[in-house]
Design an enzyme around this catalytic site. Structure first.
Site, PDB file in Angstrom:
ATOM      1  N   ALA A  63      34.697  43.253  40.016  1.00 30.11           N
ATOM      2  CA  ALA A  63      34.736  44.478  39.219  1.00 30.11           C
ATOM      3  C   ALA A  63      33.972  44.245  37.921  1.00 30.11           C
ATOM      4  O   ALA A  63      33.807  43.100  37.497  1.00 30.11           O
ATOM      5  CB  ALA A  63      36.187  44.818  38.911  1.00 30.11           C
ATOM      6  N   GLY A 102      36.535  41.714  43.303  1.00 32.08           N
ATOM      7  CA  GLY A 102      36.189  42.934  44.031  1.00 32.08           C
ATOM      8  C   GLY A 102      35.017  42.708  44.980  1.00 32.08           C
ATOM      9  O   GLY A 102      34.878  43.427  45.987  1.00 32.08           O
ATOM     10  N   GLU A 105      36.514  41.441  48.008  1.00 30.22           N
ATOM     11  CA  GLU A 105      37.326  42.534  48.585  1.00 30.22           C
ATOM     12  C   GLU A 105      36.448  43.527  49.340  1.00 30.22           C
ATOM     13  O   GLU A 105      36.804  44.006  50.415  1.00 30.22           O
ATOM     14  CB  GLU A 105      38.120  43.228  47.467  1.00 30.22           C
ATOM     15  CG  GLU A 105      39.256  42.324  46.961  1.00 30.22           C
ATOM     16  CD  GLU A 105      39.958  42.861  45.739  1.00 30.22           C
ATOM     17  OE1 GLU A 105      39.270  43.318  44.796  1.00 30.22           O
ATOM     18  OE2 GLU A 105      41.190  42.833  45.698  1.00 30.22           O
TER      19      GLU A 105
END
Ligand code: 3H9
Length: 692
Positions: A63, A102, A105
């Site tokens: 992120a 992220g 992910e």
């Protein structure tokens, strides 16, 4: 679509290419790009498969941490992953560089993952005081099993491509360009009509742990040992545990809630500050981006004492050969033998293999006589902290070192300009102040002399990074940033003993805060050095002087502010010391009073912050964040508090200034009055961070 994400067409395979320098973080534009791009691809019958890949030096690094301070908006990772997991077309993630947070992910939302051997894959959120918030706590256990998943998520440490393949996190290793490799893999999937599955629907690796939950609880307990003061490791373990009994969507919903709570909490804010402070500290004002560091292939360290030995070990640990230079054979032998013993005991404790220890020790060779520095690209002087000794040595180094060599002093307090002035090349002289034990502590204050050349600064910082140190550039003053503030902290601690506190009370407050107490630290460092130099300068420190006069020099004599059992490093409060303290207060006509833990805490922290404000105002440190980095890496300041200057900003400078005024009145000590910079900022409602 956004310019950060584009679609390329490769013979029936669509490549969703992220190009968002420097590290392809998942900022809002990238998230919109991924969502809209995937929708477009799924709707387009010309594409049979999708590759998610990145331009530049890495796959998605996570992120965009900068956005965590803003209101969250735009598509979330759950929405993007739901599109990726849509079973109509196989999706392949082609990973080079890192796939972190992220980034991993997103990759785990794909049906296939391929990576380079050197790629680093991990969920480092815990290091930012967070848990993974995009499904990582639920997909990683399904990819590699909950036991390994909890280890990786709680530690935050990444694994490489080879290990990822072994664990089943990726399907294949590739070499070369990620787009080419991803497209080739996607064609293979299409040709072979390989079945594809999404991790969310695959519970096969959860089954054994569902049958025996102790496997997970034991692994979690072991992994959490490392970071007891932090909330995030516990939260990570808890969230991974949900994979055993909560439905996938429910677990992901809970994960998001916990992530959001931690994100807005004090620890994560502090750790994010540390992340950026550390990176900013590598930017050196006055050193243009195109300044090239000088080559450093050979290093000489002068002085085989504790510091010199530790510095030499730091170079050897990074595989850099180093010459340890002494004037006398016995001092050199002692130094080399200490280095060898240090390595051997690390190996005996399992910290490295015996072979490795021997290899590193062999990189450190001894040499007698200063003339031995002649072939060194970098000379680090680590002798006694006496100006005359340093001046004499630098005068000689000027004649002996080769042209272009960098002449560094490891002085911890002295005037680098006066040392540089002993040479005809003051522009080649710089401070490289290591912290004890030098082979362990990560900080290196790079002291910029008045004439230090930009490329010398750049070289010193680059060399420090090469040996795994965190360099922070500071200016010349007594004690630079760290020790100058430490002196203020110690002065307050000592005063509190005279006024009513005992060492164990002061230290307990510091320990609760998360760092070693000032008196336990003094005992570790040894009280005699300061005592001797006070004798020379005519200064006094009544309690410490009395301890030293009684032969209590700290841990090395088994007694200092505390008592130490033979062979033990743990301090035991000593009634004799309590009596000595009470007696000293009486002798000085000081009426002792109860000092609360809150007062101790504030007096240990606020005066040093005040000194930090002066340091900033004088330009000795470039940014408040640099001061925080100094304390985090040089003195073991707890990272989850962000550092002293961050604490001041979070507390509010008006409050800190008010408390300082109170302390100044209490103590009738004008140096405790808020520094002008603090007053100015407090009046304007500003922060140290806003100065930049
Ligand atoms: C997360 O993903 C949460 C999710 O689970 C859920 C979300 C809903 N964001 O380190 P470098 C900047 S949490 C913003 O010098 P390197 C960095 O500040 C995130 N900026 O390079 C620097 O900027 P500047 C989980 C970032 O090659 C520049 O990039 N991910 C970010 O030595 C270069 O950085 C992580 O925790 C970011 N995520 O190392 C990974 N990352 O040039 C954090 C970097 O202005 N990042 N920047 O100073 C890293 O570990 C390293 O930066 C990386 C590159 C290994 C990527």
């Amino acid at each position: 679509m956004t310019s950060s994400v584009t679609i390329q067409s490769h013979d029936g395979v669509a490549v969703l290419l992220v190009d968002s320098p420097p590290v392809n973080a998942l900022g809002i534009a990238v998230r919109y790009g991924l969502r809209d791009g995937m929708r477009e691809i799924l709707d387009n019958p010309a594409y049979g498969a999708v590759v998610v890949a990145c331009a530049g030096r890495t796959f998605v690094s996570g992120a965009d941490i900068r956005e965590f301070d803003l209101e969250m908006s735009g598509p979330g990772l759950d929405e993007i992953n739901a599109l990726f997991e849509n079973r109509s077309k196989p999706v392949v993630a082609a990973i080079h560089g890192v796939a972190l947070g992220g980034g991993l992910e997103i990759a785990m939302g794909c049906h296939f993952r391929i990576a380079t051997r050197e790629a680093k894959l991990g969920q480092p959120e815990v290091k930012l005081g967070l848990i993974p918030g995009g499904g990582g706590t639920q997909r990683l256990p399904r990819a590699i099993g909950p036991v390994r998943a909890v280890e990786l998520i709680v530690s935050g440490d990444p694994i490489d491509g080879t290990e990822a393949l072994k664990l089943g996190l990726i399907d294949e290793i590739f070499e070369g360009d990620p787009v080419t490799a991803g497209v080739a893999f996607a064609h293979k999937v299409l040709t072979e009509r390989r079945p594809f599955r999404s991790l969310r629907g695959d519970d096969s690796k959860l089954v054994p742990v569902r049958a025996d939950r102790s496997l997970l609880t034991e692994a979690a307990a072991k992994a959490m040992k490392r970071n007891r003061a932090l909330d995030a490791p516990q939260a990570c373990a808890e969230a991974v545990g949900w994979c055993l009994d909560a439905a996938f969507d429910e677990a992901v919903r809970r994960e998001w809630e916990l992530f959001a709570r931690l994100k807005d909490g004090a620890q994560s804010k502090a750790l994010r500050h540390v992340f950026f402070a550390e990176r900013n500290s590598s930017k050196i004002t006055g050193v243009a981006a195109d300044v090239r560091p000088r080559k450093v292939n050979s290093v000489a360290v002068i002085g085989a004492g504790t510091m010199g030995g530790g510095i030499a070990m730091s170079f050897a640990n990074a595989g850099i050969p180093v010459k340890l230079v002494e004037v006398a054979q016995d001092a050199l032998d002692r130094g080399l033998s200490t280095v060898r013993k240090n390595y051997e005991s690390t190996a005996a404790r399992g910290g490295m293999s015996m072979d490795d220890a021997a290899r590193r020790a062999a990189l450190i060779t001894g040499a007698i006589g200063l003339e031995q520095v002649a072939d060194a690209d970098l000379v680090v002087e680590a002798l006694f902290e006496t100006m005359q000794i340093k001046k004499d040595v630098f005068e000689r180094l000027d004649k002996l070192a080769k042209p272009g060599a960098i002449l560094a002093t490891n002085t911890s307090f002295l005037d680098v300009n006066a040392i540089a002035a002993m040479t005809k090349r003051p522009y080649d002289v710089v401070g490289m102040h290591f912290f004890s034990p030098a082979n362990i502590m990560k900080l290196c204050e790079i002291v910029r002399g008045a004439q230090t050349a930009p490329d010398v600064l750049a070289t010193a910082a680059a060399v420090a990074r090469r040996i795994a140190k965190v360099p922070v550039v500071v200016g010349v003053c007594h004690g630079f940033v760290g020790n100058r503030m430490l002196l203020v902290r110690i002065a307050q601690a000592r005063k509190m003993l005279l006024e009513g506190a005992l060492p164990q009370q002061v230290d307990a407050v510091a320990t609760k805060f998360g760092m070693m107490g000032p008196f336990a630290m003094s005992d570790l460092a040894g009280l005699d050095i300061g005592w001797r130099s006070r004798k020379d300068s005519g200064e006094t420190s009544p309690i410490e002087d009395a301890l030293c006069e009684g032969g209590r020099f700290g841990q090395k004599t088994g007694a200092g502010y505390y008592r130490y059992e033979r062979g033990s490093r743990s301090p035991t409060p000593d009634p004799e010391v309590d009596a000595l303290i009470l007696d000293t207060s009486r002798r000085l006509n000081i009426t002792r009073r109860d000092i609360s833990d809150t007062e101790i805490h504030e007096r240990l922290i606020y005066p040093m912050i005040n000194e930090g404000a002066r340091i900033l105002d004088e330009g000795i440190a470039e940014r408040a964040g640099d001061i925080d980095v100094v304390w985090l890496y040089g003195y073991g300041w707890p990272a989850q508090t962000g550092g002293p200057m961050f604490i001041a900003d979070q507390t509010g400078l008006a409050i800190v200034a008010e408390r300082l005024r109170y302390m100044a009145g209490l103590d009738m000590d004008e140096t405790l009055r808020p520094a002008p910079l603090m007053e100015r900022l407090a009046m304007a409602g500003g922060t140290f961070a806003s100065l930049k």
